[in-house]
Design an enzyme around this catalytic site. Sequence first.
Site, PDB file in Angstrom:
ATOM      1  N   HIS A 207      13.617 -12.993   3.931  1.00  0.00           N
ATOM      2  CA  HIS A 207      12.267 -13.014   4.504  1.00  0.00           C
ATOM      3  C   HIS A 207      12.034 -14.159   5.484  1.00  0.00           C
ATOM      4  O   HIS A 207      10.983 -14.234   6.108  1.00  0.00           O
ATOM      5  CB  HIS A 207      11.221 -13.091   3.396  1.00  0.00           C
TER       6      HIS A 207
HETATM    7  C1  UD1 Z   1       5.505 -17.928   2.789  1.00  0.00           C
HETATM    8  C2  UD1 Z   1       6.015 -19.365   2.858  1.00  0.00           C
HETATM    9  C3  UD1 Z   1       7.511 -19.389   2.565  1.00  0.00           C
HETATM   10  C4  UD1 Z   1       7.843 -18.676   1.277  1.00  0.00           C
HETATM   11  C5  UD1 Z   1       7.267 -17.270   1.325  1.00  0.00           C
HETATM   12  C6  UD1 Z   1       7.570 -16.551   0.039  1.00  0.00           C
HETATM   13  C7  UD1 Z   1       4.834 -20.773   4.486  1.00  0.00           C
HETATM   14  C8  UD1 Z   1       4.988 -21.509   5.768  1.00  0.00           C
HETATM   15  N1  UD1 Z   1       5.838 -19.952   4.168  1.00  0.00           N
HETATM   16  O1  UD1 Z   1       6.109 -17.239   3.865  1.00  0.00           O
HETATM   17  O2  UD1 Z   1       7.935 -20.720   2.459  1.00  0.00           O
HETATM   18  O3  UD1 Z   1       9.237 -18.629   1.094  1.00  0.00           O
HETATM   19  O4  UD1 Z   1       5.854 -17.378   1.544  1.00  0.00           O
HETATM   20  O5  UD1 Z   1       7.064 -15.299  -0.016  1.00  0.00           O
HETATM   21  O6  UD1 Z   1       3.863 -20.970   3.805  1.00  0.00           O
HETATM   22  N2  UD1 Z   1       1.949 -10.509   3.602  1.00  0.00           N
HETATM   23  C9  UD1 Z   1       1.512  -9.414   2.922  1.00  0.00           C
HETATM   24  N3  UD1 Z   1       1.004  -9.607   1.678  1.00  0.00           N
HETATM   25  C10 UD1 Z   1       0.913 -10.816   1.096  1.00  0.00           C
HETATM   26  C11 UD1 Z   1       1.349 -11.931   1.822  1.00  0.00           C
HETATM   27  C12 UD1 Z   1       1.885 -11.772   3.065  1.00  0.00           C
HETATM   28  O7  UD1 Z   1       1.589  -8.301   3.402  1.00  0.00           O
HETATM   29  O8  UD1 Z   1       0.446 -10.909  -0.064  1.00  0.00           O
HETATM   30  C13 UD1 Z   1       2.532 -10.325   4.960  1.00  0.00           C
HETATM   31  C14 UD1 Z   1       1.539 -10.534   6.052  1.00  0.00           C
HETATM   32  O9  UD1 Z   1       1.747  -9.559   7.021  1.00  0.00           O
HETATM   33  C15 UD1 Z   1       1.912 -11.885   6.621  1.00  0.00           C
HETATM   34  C16 UD1 Z   1       3.388 -12.019   6.307  1.00  0.00           C
HETATM   35  O10 UD1 Z   1       3.593 -11.250   5.125  1.00  0.00           O
HETATM   36  O11 UD1 Z   1       1.652 -11.998   7.974  1.00  0.00           O
HETATM   37  C17 UD1 Z   1       3.799 -13.441   6.094  1.00  0.00           C
HETATM   38  O12 UD1 Z   1       3.050 -14.056   5.036  1.00  0.00           O
HETATM   39  P1  UD1 Z   1       2.804 -15.660   4.999  1.00  0.00           P
HETATM   40  O13 UD1 Z   1       2.211 -16.070   3.708  1.00  0.00           O
HETATM   41  O14 UD1 Z   1       2.152 -16.065   6.242  1.00  0.00           O
HETATM   42  O15 UD1 Z   1       4.253 -16.260   5.084  1.00  0.00           O
HETATM   43  P2  UD1 Z   1       5.560 -15.829   4.314  1.00  0.00           P
HETATM   44  O16 UD1 Z   1       6.500 -15.275   5.319  1.00  0.00           O
HETATM   45  O17 UD1 Z   1       5.254 -14.995   3.111  1.00  0.00           O
END
Ligand code: UD1
Length: 364
Positions: A207
């Site tokens: 991811h």
């Molecule tokens: C975040 C953390 C990362 C961790 C990861 C684990 C930061 C900078 N990064 O990255 O260190 O390893 O979480 O999962 O904080 N989304 C959903 N549902 C959710 C959450 C996210 O669909 O419940 C999607 C959204 O489209 C979003 C994307 O995932 O834009 C990224 O989510 P985000 O929390 O921004 O960062 P992660 O890539 O999950």
Amino acid sequence: MGARPNFMKIAPIVSAIRDSGSALEAVLVHTGQHYDEAMNDRFFVDLGIPRPDINLEVGSSSHAVQTAEIMRRFEPVLLDQRPAAILVVGDVNSTIACALVAAKEGARVIHVEAGLRSFDRAMPEEINRVLTDQISDLLFTTERHARDNLLREGVADERIHFVGNVMIDSVLRNLTRAAPAADTLAAAGLTFPGGEKDSPYAVLTLHRPSNVDDEGILTTLLGTLREIAARLPIVFPMHPRTRARIDAFGLRHLLDHPGLLILPPVGYLEMLGLARGARLVLTDSGGLQEETTALGVPCLTLRNNTERPITVDEGTNVIVGQDPALILAAFEDVMRTGGKTGRIPEYWDGRAAERIVATIRTWL
Ligand code: UD1
């Protein structure tokens, strides 16, 4: 707390506070960074974390907007609660956002999992780690290297406490409840190639923006994984970010392989069961590098660096990056020799949270 990798770190700390029989009380604030049932609610149930007292419901957006929104919504909570200290874990945007609000308000900041460094500032988490440590008053480390990193950055020695790894507290506490891999696959309507219920398998998680946000890198990685899947089935619980990138780049066809068993994100007990039973784990996650070391399962890390060097020095981790030749050579080595066995790092003994709470009580 806010994101999936925070929950397994917070759970043992909350229990240790409760079990300490002291006047210490925790108010649980969830930023809402992760909000999907599979990325969030399941972990509260699996890990027995009490419902958050406050949920800031920030959701997803750009780094700047997400971090700013957490800060904006956390400030009134802090002013209202006036805690003796705020405690943050790990390195996600929620970690730095809440620490920064607290430091500006003159509240004391405690950072659990301090001092880990990948020395790669292209990683958003590295920025979060360095900045959070700079504004923390009490820093708890998981491995001995971390103190050297902190001292080099000017953190006072007396603020640093080596206590071990709360993530491993959660592993050890929940191992007997881990879900058998066959059940997790069956629940998703999947079987191994040939319809078998049981088989040796690999687990994959992917991811990191550095792996999934670039079309060329993601295409090459999926091609390499297909080669591995032809030899050993790969169970792949897919993060929503990765699914979104695969769809946006039109790469769905690369997932179409009998050896690639794709699942939605799984709960904590499912992941623990999958990892424990795996022949090897392929991952770009931080937490899984540590969990595989605790479980004695070989881990191939699909990154060019790690902020958790103890997993390489003492554990089962090998850094393989994104080069297909290196990944395949490391895979062949595991298939031939069984891979690294490693040993359990110091203080990864299930009692880190207890040490943390004891230290906090004395400090307060
Ligand atoms: C975040 C953390 C990362 C961790 C990861 C684990 C930061 C900078 N990064 O990255 O260190 O390893 O979480 O999962 O904080 N989304 C959903 N549902 C959710 C959450 C996210 O669909 O419940 C999607 C959204 O489209 C979003 C994307 O995932 O834009 C990224 O989510 P985000 O929390 O921004 O960062 P992660 O890539 O999950």
